[in-house]
Design a protein around this motif. Structure first.
Motif, PDB file in Angstrom:
ATOM      1  N   LEU A 194       0.877  -1.331  -0.101  1.00 34.28           N
ATOM      2  CA  LEU A 194       0.089  -0.152  -0.035  1.00 34.28           C
ATOM      3  C   LEU A 194       0.772   1.267   0.085  1.00 34.28           C
ATOM      4  O   LEU A 194       0.723   2.069  -0.717  1.00 34.28           O
ATOM      5  N   TYR A 242      -7.617   6.897   5.821  1.00 35.20           N
ATOM      6  CA  TYR A 242      -5.983   7.265   5.554  1.00 35.20           C
ATOM      7  C   TYR A 242      -5.519   8.229   6.485  1.00 35.20           C
ATOM      8  O   TYR A 242      -4.214   8.199   6.643  1.00 35.20           O
ATOM      9  N   THR A 271     -11.308   6.865  -6.118  1.00 35.10           N
ATOM     10  CA  THR A 271     -10.322   5.633  -5.592  1.00 35.10           C
ATOM     11  C   THR A 271     -11.448   4.432  -5.862  1.00 35.10           C
ATOM     12  O   THR A 271     -10.432   3.526  -6.429  1.00 35.10           O
ATOM     13  N   VAL A 301     -16.164   4.355  -0.287  1.00 37.74           N
ATOM     14  CA  VAL A 301     -15.474   3.539  -1.138  1.00 37.74           C
ATOM     15  C   VAL A 301     -16.320   2.291  -1.670  1.00 37.74           C
ATOM     16  O   VAL A 301     -16.645   1.901  -2.767  1.00 37.74           O
ATOM     17  N   GLU A 322      -9.143  -4.486  -1.905  1.00 33.69           N
ATOM     18  CA  GLU A 322      -8.749  -4.635  -0.511  1.00 33.69           C
ATOM     19  C   GLU A 322      -8.498  -3.047   0.013  1.00 33.69           C
ATOM     20  O   GLU A 322      -7.905  -2.312  -0.287  1.00 33.69           O
ATOM     21  N   ASN A 323      -9.486  -2.918   1.144  1.00 32.95           N
ATOM     22  CA  ASN A 323      -9.454  -1.673   1.792  1.00 32.95           C
ATOM     23  C   ASN A 323      -9.485  -1.808   3.254  1.00 32.95           C
ATOM     24  O   ASN A 323      -9.683  -1.001   4.114  1.00 32.95           O
ATOM     25  N   CYS A 345      -5.972  -0.534  -1.510  1.00 38.54           N
ATOM     26  CA  CYS A 345      -5.902   0.997  -1.188  1.00 38.54           C
ATOM     27  C   CYS A 345      -6.099   1.187  -0.066  1.00 38.54           C
ATOM     28  O   CYS A 345      -5.810   2.483   0.561  1.00 38.54           O
ATOM     29  N   GLY A 346      -6.355   0.298   0.751  1.00 39.30           N
ATOM     30  CA  GLY A 346      -6.428   0.570   2.297  1.00 39.30           C
ATOM     31  C   GLY A 346      -6.334  -0.699   3.186  1.00 39.30           C
ATOM     32  O   GLY A 346      -6.580  -1.844   2.679  1.00 39.30           O
TER      33      GLY A 346
END
Lengths: 340, 340
Positions: free
Chosen positions: A268, B49, B132, B158, B220-221, B243-244
């Motif tokens: 990431l 984030y 995103t 998201v 994948e977050n 992304c997270g």
């Protein structure tokens, strides 16, 4: 030779393969039927992926059945043909396996022109290993001028091509290999910028010193401690094509590696790309590969080194050695003479 | 309001952030200098984030300094302007942070047209979270008709967009969310094919049942147990945009996850692609995103849900809740009225 020979999988290995996992069998030379050809094997290619075919875990390919002939790419001569596409004397690339003779209906055979290059290159730099290097590096790794590319098994069939193609594309190439002789060869003959010994206890520190600007592409064909040394050095947007994990092929259980807890966080924060592939995923690139690679070989921009073992009966020893890095260059077995 | 307020990072959190890691400060409303504008914040966006910006570990962005204003995307009104590009009354997308007022030289401000959509969407479905979802799913995930897409935090900003875009592209969308209410909403309002509760002790078995043809794209977050349930279900050539990792943002140490020993072997044998990204990597796609997404929102093909917390002083509580999944929809803080 009035009898044919073949090597079959006698038992599925547990961990490292041992001699009793293989069995040499003799049998009458087979006779081709209608539409078929009889092949005589000249060169047998030994490659790390074969370890996977000996096990029956889930993979991208079916395993070799116990009692079945070990699979392999080969360069063969057509010695008798009932197929209008082939005539006696033709040299072909085949998947005849670990045996002196094989019958084929012609499907999947590709003619090899002995005038273009030594025919052994059809299973080496101009064959599957060369194309694995070409597509993995260019289609996934995508090195840019000035970037740093790292590859292990750098004196081998795939690794040596990866580094030399990286240099052609203007990148720095850092190899990793086993022992001083191989490292010297990788630097002096293949022209890598540096090559480190994976047995060096200071590998991680030396790799860091050899990659002062970090690592942009790591061509993964070994896994294990080499990946552990590479992982902290990845730059943002680094790419990792994964085509082999030879350090793990004999593993009998999964052990969580040191990097495991940090992997996804680094994926990431550094925006890494990790992508597994096998060469057949890029079948559409075969024409580009052959055109570029044969030109590079002809012009001396890509060199190759072959490690030849004599005689089919020595294939198991050669293969067991390959998994330990005992070969120095592309591992071949000379099964028969160029001309019978 | 004669005074301005801001929330600063009082201390770097160890593990889960706590109230004392934030501090509310009051100060005089600042005066814009030559070329500057004074902004009044209407909407403050809270996003996972931001947990990363509170720590000073290596990442893709500089951390917020201790004592500095917490960073955030905001929707603001220009209340005074010495910049010819903006006039009082303009609504702009800004990165004004967790504060009621901010000075800007105009760089990085983007005007928001209140006639097109509610202005809060500029930090939601038509802003960073929406983009995103759009770029990660379409540029990395690349779902094809009939494929199965899985996304966690599926009721969030998201995740809800990921599943709805997957449906537009003809894929099956399976969501994962916390609790029955969220799961029902994801199925009934966002139109996912199914949604599973990540608190269900049988998550792995239920996910397998919900994905009878395996998983082709996992967006994948979150990381953690959801990835553990997803990992064995990957099909060959599956793609995983990352992304997270909200499940890990409060981790104080790296623990090797269950999948660690098998990850690279699966990357190889299943030819997986794992790629980390942040939305700014795809800046060139902003025009495509706005065109597609605003049409989808207008046509009701992409719905969104907002979770509004009133008052800047409640932002820390809302943010700590967000990290635990207490929000239901895109987490916003209403800092000021639409019209002062």
């Amino acid at each position: 030779m009035s009898q044919a020979k073949r090597i079959v999988l006698a038992a599925r290995p547990v961990g490292e393969p041992k001699p009793s996992d293989f069995r040499l069998e003799e049998h009458a030379i087979p006779t081709p039927g209608a539409g078929e050809v009889l092949l005589r094997t000249i060169w047998l290619s030994l490659d790390p992926y074969m370890r996977g075919r000996m096990s029956d875990g889930p993979s991208y390919a079916q395993p070799v059945p116990v009692g079945g002939v070990m699979e392999a790419g080969t360069v063969c001569e057509v010695v008798a043909s009932n197929n209008p596409g082939f005539k006696a004397g033709d040299i072909v690339l085949a998947r005849a396996g670990w045996q002196t003779h094989a019958i084929s209906d012609g499907k999947g055979l590709a003619k090899v022109d002995p005038k273009l290059a030594p025919i052994s290159t059809a299973v080496g730099v101009l064959g599957m290993p060369g194309m694995t290097a070409y597509t993995g590096l260019l289609d996934i790794g995508q090195p840019k001028p000035g970037e740093t590319v790292v590859v292990a098994a750098a004196s081998g069939a795939v690794g040596s091509a990866v580094g030399q193609i990286a240099k052609i594309k203007g990148a720095r190439a850092i190899g990793i290999a086993g022992g001083k002789d191989k490292c010297d060869y990788v630097k002096n003959e293949f022209g890598f910028d540096d090559c480190l010994d994976h047995r060096d206890p200071d590998l991680a520190a030396k790799l860091k010193a050899a990659c002062p600007k970090g690592i942009d592409v790591y061509f993964e064909n070994v896994g294990g401690p080499v990946f552990e040394a590479v992982f902290p050095l990845f730059n943002a947007f680094a790419r990792m094509p994964v085509c082999g994990l030879i350090a793990h092929y004999n593993d009998t259980q999964s052990v969580a590696p040191k990097w495991a807890g940090a992997l996804m966080r680094n994926v990431l924060t550094k925006r890494l790309t990790i992508r597994g592939f096998i060469v057949s995923d890029f079948a559409s690139r075969h024409g580009d590969f052959l055109k570029d690679m044969s030109a590079w070989v002809r012009d001396g921009k890509v060199k190759y080194k072959e490690h030849v073992t004599e005689g089919l009966e020595n294939a198991p020893d050669a293969f067991m050695g390959l998994l330990k890095g005992a070969n120095f260059g592309k591992q071949l077995v000379r099964v028969g003479p160029d001309k019978a």
